[in-house]
Design a protein around this motif. Structure first.
Motif, PDB file in Angstrom:
ATOM      1  N   LYS A 100      -0.633   5.626 -12.296  1.00 13.20           N
ATOM      2  CA  LYS A 100      -1.801   6.464 -12.510  1.00 13.20           C
ATOM      3  C   LYS A 100      -1.458   7.760 -13.235  1.00 13.20           C
ATOM      4  O   LYS A 100      -1.923   8.826 -12.847  1.00 13.20           O
ATOM      5  N   ASP A 101      -0.673   7.687 -14.294  1.00  8.76           N
ATOM      6  CA  ASP A 101      -0.309   8.901 -15.012  1.00  8.76           C
ATOM      7  C   ASP A 101      -1.541   9.679 -15.452  1.00  8.76           C
ATOM      8  O   ASP A 101      -1.583  10.912 -15.364  1.00  8.76           O
ATOM      9  N   LEU A 102      -2.553   8.973 -15.910  1.00  6.63           N
ATOM     10  CA  LEU A 102      -3.765   9.651 -16.353  1.00  6.63           C
ATOM     11  C   LEU A 102      -4.458  10.324 -15.186  1.00  6.63           C
ATOM     12  O   LEU A 102      -4.866  11.483 -15.278  1.00  6.63           O
ATOM     13  N   TRP A 103      -4.582   9.621 -14.053  1.00  2.00           N
ATOM     14  CA  TRP A 103      -5.255  10.181 -12.876  1.00  2.00           C
ATOM     15  C   TRP A 103      -4.557  11.452 -12.399  1.00  2.00           C
ATOM     16  O   TRP A 103      -5.184  12.477 -12.174  1.00  2.00           O
ATOM     17  N   LEU A 104      -3.239  11.400 -12.273  1.00  2.00           N
ATOM     18  CA  LEU A 104      -2.497  12.584 -11.851  1.00  2.00           C
ATOM     19  C   LEU A 104      -2.570  13.690 -12.896  1.00  2.00           C
ATOM     20  O   LEU A 104      -2.585  14.868 -12.573  1.00  2.00           O
ATOM     21  N   GLY A 105      -2.609  13.300 -14.165  1.00  2.00           N
ATOM     22  CA  GLY A 105      -2.599  14.288 -15.234  1.00  2.00           C
ATOM     23  C   GLY A 105      -3.915  14.988 -15.464  1.00  2.00           C
ATOM     24  O   GLY A 105      -3.970  15.968 -16.217  1.00  2.00           O
TER      25      GLY A 105
ATOM     26  N   LEU B 164       0.829  -1.193   0.000  1.00  2.00           N
ATOM     27  CA  LEU B 164       0.000   0.000   0.000  1.00  2.00           C
ATOM     28  C   LEU B 164       0.870   1.252   0.000  1.00  2.00           C
ATOM     29  O   LEU B 164       1.835   1.357   0.762  1.00  2.00           O
ATOM     30  N   ASP B 165       0.530   2.201  -0.841  1.00  2.00           N
ATOM     31  CA  ASP B 165       1.203   3.494  -0.874  1.00  2.00           C
ATOM     32  C   ASP B 165       0.369   4.531  -0.133  1.00  2.00           C
ATOM     33  O   ASP B 165      -0.857   4.427  -0.056  1.00  2.00           O
ATOM     34  N   ARG B 166       1.057   5.538   0.370  1.00  4.83           N
ATOM     35  CA  ARG B 166       0.377   6.725   0.877  1.00  4.83           C
ATOM     36  C   ARG B 166      -0.001   7.573  -0.336  1.00  4.83           C
ATOM     37  O   ARG B 166       0.837   8.260  -0.895  1.00  4.83           O
ATOM     38  N   GLY B 167      -1.227   7.502  -0.744  1.00  2.00           N
ATOM     39  CA  GLY B 167      -1.657   8.267  -1.907  1.00  2.00           C
ATOM     40  C   GLY B 167      -2.047   9.682  -1.531  1.00  2.00           C
ATOM     41  O   GLY B 167      -3.014   9.885  -0.785  1.00  2.00           O
ATOM     42  N   HIS B 168      -1.261  10.666  -1.990  1.00  2.00           N
ATOM     43  CA  HIS B 168      -1.644  12.060  -1.780  1.00  2.00           C
ATOM     44  C   HIS B 168      -3.055  12.286  -2.333  1.00  2.00           C
ATOM     45  O   HIS B 168      -3.360  11.886  -3.462  1.00  2.00           O
ATOM     46  N   LEU B 169      -3.896  12.963  -1.591  1.00  2.00           N
ATOM     47  CA  LEU B 169      -5.191  13.414  -2.102  1.00  2.00           C
ATOM     48  C   LEU B 169      -5.001  14.794  -2.729  1.00  2.00           C
ATOM     49  O   LEU B 169      -5.170  14.968  -3.929  1.00  2.00           O
ATOM     50  N   VAL B 170      -4.650  15.796  -1.926  1.00  2.00           N
ATOM     51  CA  VAL B 170      -4.147  17.046  -2.505  1.00  2.00           C
ATOM     52  C   VAL B 170      -2.715  16.778  -2.946  1.00  2.00           C
ATOM     53  O   VAL B 170      -1.862  16.419  -2.137  1.00  2.00           O
ATOM     54  N   ARG B 171      -2.444  16.910  -4.240  1.00  2.00           N
ATOM     55  CA  ARG B 171      -1.111  16.620  -4.756  1.00  2.00           C
ATOM     56  C   ARG B 171      -0.078  17.564  -4.145  1.00  2.00           C
ATOM     57  O   ARG B 171      -0.366  18.717  -3.841  1.00  2.00           O
ATOM     58  N   ARG B 172       1.140  17.066  -4.022  1.00  2.00           N
ATOM     59  CA  ARG B 172       2.210  17.867  -3.419  1.00  2.00           C
ATOM     60  C   ARG B 172       2.382  19.218  -4.109  1.00  2.00           C
ATOM     61  O   ARG B 172       2.531  20.247  -3.469  1.00  2.00           O
ATOM     62  N   ARG B 173       2.323  19.236  -5.427  1.00  2.00           N
ATOM     63  CA  ARG B 173       2.639  20.481  -6.138  1.00  2.00           C
ATOM     64  C   ARG B 173       1.456  21.436  -6.242  1.00  2.00           C
ATOM     65  O   ARG B 173       1.641  22.617  -6.570  1.00  2.00           O
ATOM     66  N   ASP B 174       0.243  20.983  -5.946  1.00  2.00           N
ATOM     67  CA  ASP B 174      -0.932  21.832  -6.183  1.00  2.00           C
ATOM     68  C   ASP B 174      -0.910  23.157  -5.425  1.00  2.00           C
ATOM     69  O   ASP B 174      -1.194  24.207  -6.004  1.00  2.00           O
ATOM     70  N   PRO B 175      -0.621  23.171  -4.110  1.00  2.00           N
ATOM     71  CA  PRO B 175      -0.610  24.455  -3.408  1.00  2.00           C
ATOM     72  C   PRO B 175       0.720  25.194  -3.516  1.00  2.00           C
ATOM     73  O   PRO B 175       0.897  26.260  -2.901  1.00  2.00           O
TER      74      PRO B 175
END
Length: 276
Positions: free
Chosen positions: A137-142, A94-105
């Motif tokens: 998840k390139d599409l999901w992040l993109g 299991l990975d810690r999946g960022h919900l708010v992406r690191r770069r967003d804010p």
């Protein structure tokens, strides 16, 4: 309960886009912890120990390429018993999946951008994702980048709402019910007739096919797939049990039924996304 550490942690701004977009909240009125961070807010379900929604403001015209700094840690403002902490992610796939992406804010002045990106490394802003799902998840992040590029012709501002769907029958692992599905809604404003018009697009990602939790054990099938859809925002509101306010009526996805729902569009590439 709204929790903000100091004035720097103003959280999500509902007026960021121009048209007001209130912070989504659970439709059933359950108890929540509203955790404010720089430029984003996590609405935490303390019983499930996961976010029921997150909301972040992104100024695409001021984004900075901030070096990756910060370590995952609990949010000291709430009890550890209300958070899915490091024990969920130890010695498994299991990975810690960022919900708010690191770069967003991470936009604006360099110091502010760095502090904001480091704030995303809090366990309330994570959800367990099978590593083949999270790392593929390139599409999901993109999705956010795609919407941001689309909006850049106007004011290059986007607000994004992301969270797991907290179903009652999600499988249990180490005392935590692990979500099988996630949703993401991007919102922006473009020029209408003399005023800014709110637009939104909703997406659902399903990790059911790669999630195998039996007798507290985690197994990841080889070559398993996950599925990504563009879905009507009204359907997402019903699926996740979240009040999305004006986002449903601002949906760019053409509706096909009288109840306001529409077709779920499987996504295989960014070109499959409909933004109106």
């Amino acid at each position: 309960m709204t929790i903000s550490a100091d004035t720097a942690d103003a959280g999500y701004d509902p007026a960021f886009l121009g048209p007001e977009v209130p912070l989504p909240v659970p439709a059933d009125g359950r108890g929540i912890r509203e955790l404010r961070y720089p430029r984003f807010t996590v609405v935490l379900d303390p019983v499930r120990r996961l976010a029921v929604t997150t909301a972040v403001n992104i100024d695409g015209s001021a984004l900075r390429d901030v070096p990756r700094t910060g370590d995952w840690r609990l949010d000291e403002r709430i009890p550890a018993s209300e958070q899915a902490g490091p024990e969920i992610y130890a010695r498994n796939d299991l990975d810690r999946g960022h919900l708010v992406r690191r770069r967003d804010p991470g936009w604006g002045e360099p110091v502010t951008a760095r502090v904001a990106t480091e704030a995303t490394f809090r366990y309330p802003n994570a959800a367990p994702q099978v590593n083949v799902f999270n790392q593929s998840k390139d599409l999901w992040l993109g999705l956010e980048d795609h919407v941001l590029a689309y909006a850049e012709a106007t004011d290059a501002r986007v607000s994004v709402f992301t969270a797991p769907v907290l179903d009652a029958d999600d499988p249990r692992y180490r005392g935590l019910q692990v979500p099988r599905r996630f949703y993401k809604i991007a919102a922006w404003a473009d020029d209408g007739v003399g005023t800014l018009q709110l637009r939104s697009a909703g997406f659902v990602l399903d990790q059911s096919d790669v999630l195998r939790l039996e007798a507290e054990a985690l197994a990841v099938p080889p070559l398993a797939a996950f599925r990504t859809f563009q879905a009507p925002v009204a359907d997402i509101a019903a699926l996740a049990g979240v009040d999305l306010g004006p986002l449903a009526s601002a949906d760019v996805l053409a509706t096909t039924t009288a109840r306001g729902g529409g077709d779920w569009r499987p996504l295989r590439a960014a070109e499959d996304i409909s933004l109106g």
